[in-house]
Structures are given as structure tokens and as C-alpha cells.
Scaffold this motif. Structure first.
Motif, PDB file in Angstrom:
ATOM      1  N   GLY A  18       0.813  -1.203   0.000  1.00 18.33           N
ATOM      2  CA  GLY A  18       0.000   0.000   0.000  1.00 18.33           C
ATOM      3  C   GLY A  18       0.847   1.254   0.000  1.00 18.33           C
ATOM      4  N   GLY A  19       0.208   2.378   0.035  1.00 22.85           N
ATOM      5  CA  GLY A  19       0.907   3.644   0.109  1.00 22.85           C
ATOM      6  C   GLY A  19       1.712   3.955  -1.137  1.00 22.85           C
ATOM      7  N   GLU A  20       2.488   5.009  -1.060  1.00 25.54           N
ATOM      8  CA  GLU A  20       3.322   5.428  -2.178  1.00 25.54           C
ATOM      9  C   GLU A  20       4.583   4.563  -2.258  1.00 25.54           C
ATOM     10  N   THR A  21       5.200   4.579  -3.436  1.00 20.79           N
ATOM     11  CA  THR A  21       6.387   3.750  -3.673  1.00 20.79           C
ATOM     12  C   THR A  21       7.644   4.598  -3.651  1.00 20.79           C
ATOM     13  N   VAL A  22       8.674   4.079  -2.999  1.00 14.26           N
ATOM     14  CA  VAL A  22       9.998   4.699  -2.977  1.00 14.26           C
ATOM     15  C   VAL A  22      10.976   3.737  -3.641  1.00 14.26           C
ATOM     16  N   LEU A  23      11.617   4.187  -4.707  1.00 12.63           N
ATOM     17  CA  LEU A  23      12.639   3.401  -5.401  1.00 12.63           C
ATOM     18  C   LEU A  23      14.001   3.823  -4.881  1.00 12.63           C
ATOM     19  N   LEU A  24      14.755   2.884  -4.323  1.00 14.34           N
ATOM     20  CA  LEU A  24      16.053   3.143  -3.705  1.00 14.34           C
ATOM     21  C   LEU A  24      17.152   2.553  -4.577  1.00 14.34           C
ATOM     22  N   VAL A  25      18.084   3.407  -5.039  1.00  9.54           N
ATOM     23  CA  VAL A  25      19.083   2.968  -6.021  1.00  9.54           C
ATOM     24  C   VAL A  25      20.492   3.228  -5.469  1.00  9.54           C
ATOM     25  N   GLY A  27      24.856   2.856  -5.326  1.00 12.06           N
ATOM     26  CA  GLY A  27      25.951   3.210  -6.219  1.00 12.06           C
ATOM     27  C   GLY A  27      27.106   2.235  -6.094  1.00 12.06           C
ATOM     28  N   PHE A  28      28.325   2.696  -6.412  1.00 13.40           N
ATOM     29  CA  PHE A  28      29.541   1.876  -6.363  1.00 13.40           C
ATOM     30  C   PHE A  28      30.053   1.818  -4.936  1.00 13.40           C
ATOM     31  N   PRO A  29      30.464   0.667  -4.445  1.00  5.56           N
ATOM     32  CA  PRO A  29      30.448  -0.675  -5.033  1.00  5.56           C
ATOM     33  C   PRO A  29      29.361  -1.528  -4.393  1.00  5.56           C
ATOM     34  N   ASP A  30      28.181  -0.966  -4.215  1.00  4.68           N
ATOM     35  CA  ASP A  30      27.180  -1.534  -3.323  1.00  4.68           C
ATOM     36  C   ASP A  30      26.128  -2.387  -4.030  1.00  4.68           C
ATOM     37  N   THR A  31      25.133  -2.786  -3.261  1.00  8.48           N
ATOM     38  CA  THR A  31      23.949  -3.500  -3.735  1.00  8.48           C
ATOM     39  C   THR A  31      22.754  -2.904  -3.009  1.00  8.48           C
ATOM     40  N   HIS A  32      21.597  -3.516  -3.171  1.00  7.60           N
ATOM     41  CA  HIS A  32      20.410  -3.022  -2.469  1.00  7.60           C
ATOM     42  C   HIS A  32      20.572  -3.069  -0.950  1.00  7.60           C
ATOM     43  N   ALA A  33      21.562  -3.848  -0.454  1.00 13.88           N
ATOM     44  CA  ALA A  33      21.792  -3.924   0.985  1.00 13.88           C
ATOM     45  C   ALA A  33      22.231  -2.583   1.572  1.00 13.88           C
ATOM     46  N   GLY A  46       4.601   3.430   6.129  1.00 13.27           N
ATOM     47  CA  GLY A  46       3.531   3.175   5.172  1.00 13.27           C
ATOM     48  C   GLY A  46       3.929   3.202   3.717  1.00 13.27           C
ATOM     49  N   TYR A  47       5.225   3.271   3.440  1.00 17.56           N
ATOM     50  CA  TYR A  47       5.682   3.320   2.058  1.00 17.56           C
ATOM     51  C   TYR A  47       6.080   1.922   1.568  1.00 17.56           C
ATOM     52  N   ARG A  48       5.816   1.668   0.310  1.00 17.77           N
ATOM     53  CA  ARG A  48       6.367   0.490  -0.349  1.00 17.77           C
ATOM     54  C   ARG A  48       7.772   0.847  -0.823  1.00 17.77           C
ATOM     55  N   THR A  49       8.731  -0.036  -0.642  1.00 17.33           N
ATOM     56  CA  THR A  49      10.098   0.214  -1.101  1.00 17.33           C
ATOM     57  C   THR A  49      10.504  -0.829  -2.130  1.00 17.33           C
ATOM     58  N   ILE A  50      11.157  -0.354  -3.177  1.00 12.83           N
ATOM     59  CA  ILE A  50      11.720  -1.221  -4.208  1.00 12.83           C
ATOM     60  C   ILE A  50      13.205  -0.883  -4.290  1.00 12.83           C
ATOM     61  N   ALA A  51      14.044  -1.872  -3.987  1.00 17.02           N
ATOM     62  CA  ALA A  51      15.494  -1.651  -3.953  1.00 17.02           C
ATOM     63  C   ALA A  51      16.177  -2.685  -4.837  1.00 17.02           C
ATOM     64  N   PRO A  52      16.539  -2.315  -6.060  1.00 15.96           N
ATOM     65  CA  PRO A  52      17.200  -3.258  -6.973  1.00 15.96           C
ATOM     66  C   PRO A  52      18.720  -3.226  -6.845  1.00 15.96           C
ATOM     67  N   ASP A  53      19.352  -4.303  -7.309  1.00 14.47           N
ATOM     68  CA  ASP A  53      20.780  -4.263  -7.620  1.00 14.47           C
ATOM     69  C   ASP A  53      20.887  -3.773  -9.060  1.00 14.47           C
ATOM     70  N   LEU A  54      21.640  -2.719  -9.301  1.00 10.84           N
ATOM     71  CA  LEU A  54      21.844  -2.249 -10.667  1.00 10.84           C
ATOM     72  C   LEU A  54      22.518  -3.328 -11.517  1.00 10.84           C
ATOM     73  N   ALA A  90       6.753   7.104  -8.710  1.00 12.48           N
ATOM     74  CA  ALA A  90       7.507   6.755  -7.507  1.00 12.48           C
ATOM     75  C   ALA A  90       8.387   7.909  -7.068  1.00 12.48           C
ATOM     76  N   HIS A  91       8.722   7.884  -5.803  1.00  8.97           N
ATOM     77  CA  HIS A  91       9.776   8.750  -5.274  1.00  8.97           C
ATOM     78  C   HIS A  91      11.103   8.061  -5.574  1.00  8.97           C
ATOM     79  N   LEU A  92      12.047   8.791  -6.136  1.00  9.30           N
ATOM     80  CA  LEU A  92      13.337   8.216  -6.511  1.00  9.30           C
ATOM     81  C   LEU A  92      14.409   8.688  -5.547  1.00  9.30           C
ATOM     82  N   VAL A  93      15.169   7.737  -5.004  1.00  9.18           N
ATOM     83  CA  VAL A  93      16.268   8.041  -4.084  1.00  9.18           C
ATOM     84  C   VAL A  93      17.512   7.355  -4.630  1.00  9.18           C
ATOM     85  N   GLY A  94      18.577   8.123  -4.874  1.00 11.68           N
ATOM     86  CA  GLY A  94      19.799   7.545  -5.405  1.00 11.68           C
ATOM     87  C   GLY A  94      21.023   8.003  -4.642  1.00 11.68           C
TER      88      GLY A  94
END
Length: 277
Positions: A18-25, A27-33, A46-54, A90-94
Motif C-alpha cells: 500500500g501507500g506510495e512507492t519509494v525506489l532506492l538505487v 551506487g559503487f560498489p554496493d547492492t540493495h543492501a 507506510g511506504y512500499r520500497t523497491i530496492a534493486p541491484d543495478l 515513484a519517489h526516486l532516491v539515489g
């Protein structure tokens, strides 16, 4: 979980309902962790989070061609990822290189962006106009262009130089272990070889469109790679609301070493975006 974007398959952490989505991206040398402290806080709010490995990092695919790591390719991956997961906006966080990727997403598809949070790395125009100190801090970008030599130097003596470069990174040993995997270090360096070439750093300014606001820029006082001016100079390249925050007593990887401060800033900015929508 793994998500096929049509060009590559990405490893993705999708949590919260539910709620709004936050995409978490990351950088080097990391992952979604990298976002392990932000995801629980955002989900609890209350936010949905989507955190990919680039692409090229972590559990995601590693294309062989260096050109495959251009920022627009990763931006296209993540727009396709949002499509696959049914997210229209989505809200974008990088952070770090992830900031360049979310900026590319915002420039390509501003209608998909509810808000833009740039951590450590601001707009390219701000970086290039930040002066001589920033040029000095960016020395490693030129090293990374040297295929073969950069890999040998970083991995020499059991990755001693990579460890020294990562310095205060709380997850430095995890990053080193990932870079031991065949092809992992070359794939990670490829983002610089494809996206931040000497022509970009020293050539005529590129005609980049402004970033759609609202934009939050966050820089940490202990960043050894980026000057404050490189972030504050981003304001000139924002079309809309701009907010700048400085995090004291934290290094470049402040999502890990100053999580409570960052979580508060993100939640406050997300609330501002919602109020102004």
C-alpha cells in the motif's frame, strides 16, 4: 526476487504494501543492501520500497559489453522495473552512482517522478563547475578508465587498495568479497567507463535538461570524494523546488553510518512532496 526487465534480469528487494512507492538505487560498489536501515523505516511509515541491484552489481546480470553500462541503460532498466511491478509513479532516491541513474530516469520520464532525492552526488553540471578541489577528489574516475590496470591495482595484495579507497565504508569487507567473484570488479568499473569518461569530465558541457522538482540534495561533511559545492551547485539545474541538507560527522556512505539522520530527512521530504502534490 529476480525481475526480467526485457534487457537484463535484476535482483530486487520489494517490501511494504500500500501507500506510495519509494525506489532506492545504490551506487559503487554496493547492492540493495545499502538501504538496510532505510527500508524498515520507510515501510513502517507506510511506504512500499523497491530496492534493486543495478546491472553489473550484486545478484543482477552482468553484460559483457562496456557500453551496456551507460547511465541511460540502467535508467531504462529501472523504468521497465517499475512497469513490471505495476508502479506508475515513484519517489526516486539515489546514492553515489545511483543518483546519476535516478536523475536519468527523471530527465527521461518526469511524469513518473513524485520526488527526487540525491545523496552525495548532485547534477553533473554542479559537479563539473565545482572547481579544482573537486577535480582533485575525482582522480579515481580517471584510474577507473584504465581497463585491466585499474582491476589489477584495486585487487593487488588481497584488495588492499580497494579497502583503502572504501575507508570508512561500514560494509567494506562485504564489498571486497563481492568483487572477488569472476567479472564483478570489471562490471562495477564499467559504469564509470561508459558513463563518466574523460570526454564527459573535460569536454564541452553536455546539454542536459533540468531536473524536475521537488529535489532534495544531501551531502555529508566527511565525504572524501565529493565537495559540498558539487551538491549545492545542483540548485541551478533544478526546475522547481530545491532543498539542501548537510549531514555532519558522517562519511560518503551515510545511509549506513548516519541512518537515523537520513531516515528523518527522507520521511520529512516525502511528506513535503505529498503535501505539495
Amino acid at each position: 526476487m529476480r525481475v526480467d526487465t526485457g534487457d537484463v534480469t535484476l535482483e530486487v528487494q520489494d517490501s511494504g504494501t500500500g501507500g506510495e512507492t519509494v525506489l532506492l538505487v545504490h551506487g559503487f560498489p554496493d547492492t540493495h543492501a545499502l538501504w538496510r536501515h532505510q527500508v524498515p523505516a520507510l515501510n513502517a511509515a507506510g511506504y512500499r520500497t523497491i530496492a534493486p541491484d543495478l546491472r553489473g552489481f550484486g545478484g543482477s546480470d552482468r553484460p559483457a559489453d562496456t557500453a551496456a553500462y551507460a547511465p541511460d541503460r540502467s535508467a531504462a532498466d529501472l523504468l521497465a522495473l517499475l512497469d513490471r511491478l505495476g508502479v506508475e509513479r515513484a519517489h526516486l532516491v539515489g546514492h553515489d552512482w545511483g543518483s546519476a541513474v535516478v536523475q536519468g530516469m527523471a530527465m527521461a520520464a518526469p511524469e513518473r517522478v513524485a520526488g527526487l532525492s540525491l545523496l552525495s552526488v548532485g547534477h553533473l553540471g554542479g559537479l563539473l563547475s565545482a572547481g579544482w578541489e573537486q577535480r582533485e577528489r575525482s582522480w579515481y574516475v580517471l584510474l577507473f578508465q584504465l581497463a585491466g590496470l585499474a582491476e589489477e591495482w584495486l585487487s593487488r595484495d588481497d584488495f588492499a587498495n580497494l579497502r583503502a579507497m572504501l575507508g570508512e565504508h561500514p560494509g567494506a569487507e562485504e564489498a571486497v568479497e563481492r568483487m572477488r567473484q569472476p567479472g564483478a570488479l570489471t562490471s562495477a568499473l564499467a559504469v564509470y567507463r561508459a558513463g563518466l569518461t574523460p570526454e564527459v569530465l573535460f569536454g564541452p558541457p553536455l546539454p542536459l535538461p533540468p531536473l524536475p522538482g521537488p529535489v532534495l540534495g544531501v551531502w555529508s561533511s566527511g565525504d572524501r570524494f565529493l565537495t559540498e559545492q558539487s551538491m549545492t551547485g545542483t540548485e541551478k539545474h533544478v526546475d522547481g523546488d530545491w532543498r539542501y541538507e548537510r549531514v555532519e560527522n558522517a562519511g560518503h556512505w551515510f545511509p549506513l553510518d548516519a541512518p537515523e539522520r537520513l531516515n528523518g530527512l527522507l520521511l520529512d521530504f516525502l511528506a513535503e512532496c505529498r503535501a505539495s502534490a
